[in-house]
Design an enzyme around this catalytic site. Structure first.
Site, PDB file in Angstrom:
ATOM      1  N   HIS A  94      39.350  43.068  24.777  1.00  0.00           N
ATOM      2  CA  HIS A  94      40.120  44.305  24.662  1.00  0.00           C
ATOM      3  C   HIS A  94      40.890  44.319  23.343  1.00  0.00           C
ATOM      4  CE1 HIS A  94      38.995  45.159  28.641  1.00  0.00           C
ATOM      5  NE2 HIS A  94      40.126  44.942  29.290  1.00  0.00           N
ATOM      6  N   CYS A 120      44.506  42.587  32.494  1.00  0.00           N
ATOM      7  CA  CYS A 120      43.963  42.071  31.235  1.00  0.00           C
ATOM      8  C   CYS A 120      44.386  42.902  30.025  1.00  0.00           C
ATOM      9  CB  CYS A 120      42.438  41.981  31.311  1.00  0.00           C
ATOM     10  SG  CYS A 120      41.609  43.497  31.820  1.00  0.00           S
TER      11      CYS A 120
END
Length: 367
Positions: free
Chosen positions: A270, A144
């Site tokens: 993120h 990710c």
């Protein structure tokens, strides 16, 4: 091994569309996956939900219908054309080859096969063509953190020829799974309302105690310069993933990459601060246009109006958001930029779904 051609001669269901299995359907990413399958273009016939024995019998809604979860077994993959896996590495290592031996094309979201030279590592906006070469019948989904930036980097590389990445990541608690989410919420409850915390050494640690969850230090009211497991020479596994996966996706085996991964008190999404150096001089306005035109990228970049990506704005959305685009002060061939991406959507479920849709087109074309 399952040759590519064998995966395209399966018996489709009565709709004439390929059968999809979602393995790990009851997990955090699996839940997002079911939402995506219910809102994206419907390219699937039967959707089969597969999970561990303890989850068997649960009924989950997908495409407006309740579907019963079945326990994972070799027989569960009978008649499956594409199987999307969102399970721990060890589960994928065992079951993905079994699914592939049954003739399914496996799209795996774990780290089990990412660096296997016989398994393509695919981001459809960047290297969709790699999905066709899958000698093991398995396609891997990147980490990710890598996914949060690589869509933007792929577009810029295509224009300017990327040579180096220096990256600092700011990773959400959900990157550590449900345990990370629960730990951060619990820690936030413990520190909430205490206006004296954060003023003396160790005071946050004393309040939170041993309830660290998967993190090596308190995450609430703190940042933790560590994500992943310890590797050689003090590097973390997350940092090496950014390096190794970027090289593989972009087909740049000698790309220079240095990453420092930091966990921050954010639930989901993120962020990364990126210094990217290219093979020739880069113009900021031209780079903005490249990014604006890139599929899967949203440019949000006007600091004078306080417009730049933050996790609070990006969470729940699909694109890689890019802002703070600046030419390096000391290097005319380098750009500085800040990117954000929802690590449970594009960073996991969405990219997996997109890869599976690329494969689904092969079945349709073979009809």
């Amino acid at each position: 091994m399952t040759p590519v051609s064998a995966t395209l001669d399966r018996t489709e269901d009565r709709t004439g569309l390929p059968t999809l299995a979602v393995v790990g359907a009851t997990g955090a990413v699996g839940t997002v996956m079911l939402t995506l399958l219910s809102t994206r273009e419907n390219v699937w016939g039967e959707i089969r939900l597969i999970a561990s024995e303890r989850s068997a019998g649960k009924r989950l809604k997908v495409r407006g219908e309740e579907v019963e979860v079945v326990a994972i077994s070799a027989e569960a993959f009978d008649g499956v054309d594409v199987a999307m896996f969102d399970v721990p590495d060890e589960v994928s290592l065992h079951w993905a080859p079994i699914a592939a031996s049954k003739g399914a094309v496996v799209v795996d979201n774990s780290g089990a096969f990412r660096m296997d030279p016989e398994v393509p590592l695919v981001v459809p906006e960047v290297n969709a063509e790699a999905a066709r070469n899958r000698p093991k019948g398995i396609i891997s989904n990147p980490n990710c953190t890598t996914l949060s930036m690589i869509v933007a980097m792929g577009a810029l590389h295509h224009r300017y020829e990327l040579e180096q990445l220096i990256v600092a990541s700011y990773q959400a608690a959900s990157g550590a799974g449900q345990e990370g989410i629960d730990a951060l919420y619990d820690q936030l409850m413990k520190v909430a309302g205490n206006r004296e915390l954060g003023t003396t050494p160790g005071d946050v640690r004393r309040v939170i105690g041993n309830a660290l969850g998967p993190f090596p230090a308190p995450l609430a009211m703190n940042v933790v310069p560590w994500a992943g497991s310890l590797k050689e020479d003090g590097w973390s596994s997350e940092e090496l993933k950014v390096r190794n996966e970027s090289r593989k996706i972009l087909n740049l085996p000698n790309l220079k990459v240095s990453a420092t991964c930091v966990r921050v008190p954010v639930i989901t999404t993120h962020s990364l601060s990126v210094h990217a150096r290219f093979g020739r001089e880069v113009g900021v306005e031209e780079a903005r246009e490249v990014l604006r035109d890139a599929p899967g990228v949203l440019v949000f970049d006007n600091p004078a109006e306080a417009e730049f990506p933050t996790p609070a704005d990006v969470v729940g959305t699909d694109p890689t958001w890019v802002g703070r685009i600046r030419k390096s002060l000391d290097d005319p061939q380098a750009l500085e930029l800040f990117v954000c991406g929802d690590n449970l959507r594009k960073g996991a479920a969405l990219n997996t779904a997109q890869i599976a849709e690329v494969v689904a087109k092969e079945f349709t074309a073979a009809k």
